[in-house]
Write an enzyme that holds these catalytic residues in place. Structure first.
Site, short mmCIF file in Angstrom:
data_model
loop_
_atom_site.label_atom_id
_atom_site.label_comp_id
_atom_site.label_asym_id
_atom_site.label_seq_id
_atom_site.Cartn_x
_atom_site.Cartn_y
_atom_site.Cartn_z
N LYS A 70 0.82 -1.22 0.00
CA LYS A 70 0.00 0.00 0.00
C LYS A 70 0.86 1.28 0.00
O LYS A 70 0.43 2.31 -0.51
CB LYS A 70 -0.94 0.01 1.20
CG LYS A 70 -2.13 -0.93 1.05
CD LYS A 70 -3.08 -0.77 2.22
CE LYS A 70 -4.41 -1.43 1.93
NZ LYS A 70 -5.44 -1.06 2.90
N ASP A 107 -9.89 3.93 1.55
CA ASP A 107 -10.15 3.33 2.86
C ASP A 107 -10.87 4.29 3.81
O ASP A 107 -11.82 3.90 4.51
CB ASP A 107 -8.84 2.87 3.52
CG ASP A 107 -8.33 1.56 2.97
OD1 ASP A 107 -9.14 0.76 2.47
OD2 ASP A 107 -7.11 1.33 3.04
#
Ligand code: ATR
Length: 278
Positions: A70, A107
């Protein structure tokens, strides 16, 4: 890619077998009658860059990026959204003209959407929030809360220095709280969020008293494996509104699907059942 090739997307990480994303996206593909595929792609560190760059040539419109890439993906990206840059990590990549990599992070927005769905009366502006944990998930959650107008975000983490660094990064409305005092910091909090790994299958439960939490507060556990954690059970027993982690998983996925396949997907109980069968 020819015009007749089916559109592809996927999730890149290592290990990748545990990911629920293929079930989720393939459910949407079938539901909307799209002749495409969403594929788990396990890439070792040494193949990560070559692997990512090959994907658009193979017909991939984009990918989700998960552990451990990520952060790494930002260094390869041609463009990075403001929110991904602020969080310092991305989970959603869209390939643009010539295979250019655009990195975004959904997210935090997915977290907010799931809270709004689970607590329709809640607004970020309505009062202090207590966040437990200071890892990657906490960064996304805190960033979204502040952006949505939370007046104060209290952060408690086992390793205090990480909470201090996160508070410093996000500035004025952040308050660092010692892990041992986290239960006291529930006093006055409208929202309490577990972003730690505690409660995950195989880990100890999160053992935090919610006695100080005000009536009407909501408690979110971003763990979704298992869905019903001891922490959420405690919240319910205390009469608080409990929100599980599946909503965040579903909501963070929707923007990627829309960007790759051109349909804004629906999040409903049928999807929840498909992704996590009882
Ligand atoms: P993620 O990207 O999912 O947030 P992470 O960056 O590894 O994952 O963060 C995991 C979080 O769970 C951290 O806040 C971690 O606390 P430390 O910073 O002290 O490591 C927290 N965590 C994991 N195991 C824990 C435990 N046994 N007790 C308390 N906190 C724990």
């Amino acid at each position: 890619m020819t015009d007749s090739a089916p559109p592809l997307a996927g999730v890149v990480g290592w290990p990748i077998a545990h990911s629920r994303s293929p079930v989720l996206h393939n459910h949407w593909l079938r539901r909307y009658g799209i002749d495409g595929y969403y594929i788990p792609i396990g890439l070792h560190q040494q193949n990560f860059e070559d692997g990512i760059r090959a994907l658009p040539k193979l017909g991939f419109r984009g990918v989700n990026v998960t552990i451990p890439y990520k952060e790494t993906i930002l260094a390869l990206a041609d463009t990075v959204s403001d929110r991904a840059s602020l969080i310092g990590a991305a989970n959603t990549v869209t390939f643009r003209e010539g295979g250019a990599i655009h990195a975004d992070n959904t997210d935090g927005a997915g977290f907010l959407e799931s809270v709004r769905a689970g607590a329709p009366d809640w607004s970020a502006k309505s009062g202090p929030v207590l966040v437990l944990g200071a890892g990657g998930a906490a960064r996304a959650v805190v960033s979204a809360l502040l952006n949505a107008g939370a007046p104060e975000v209290r952060i408690a983490n086992r390793t205090r220095q990480k909470a201090e660094m996160l508070a410093e990064h996000f500035g004025g409305r952040m308050v660092q709280v010692d892990w041992e005092r986290a239960a006291d910091a529930a006093d006055g909090a409208r929202l309490i969020v577990n972003t730690t790994a505690l409660g995950l299958t195989g880990k100890p439960p999160l053992n935090l008293s919610l006695d100080a939490a005000p009536d009407g507060a909501s408690v979110v556990d971003i763990v979704y494996n298992p869905l019903e954690t001891a922490f959420l059970a405690r919240a319910r027993a205390r009469g608080l509104n409990a929100i599980d982690g599946l909503g965040m998983l579903l909501h963070q996925a929707a923007p990627g699907f829309e960007s790759w396949f051109g349909v804004k997907p629906e999040i409903d109980d049928a999807l929840r059942r498909a992704v996590l069968p009882a």
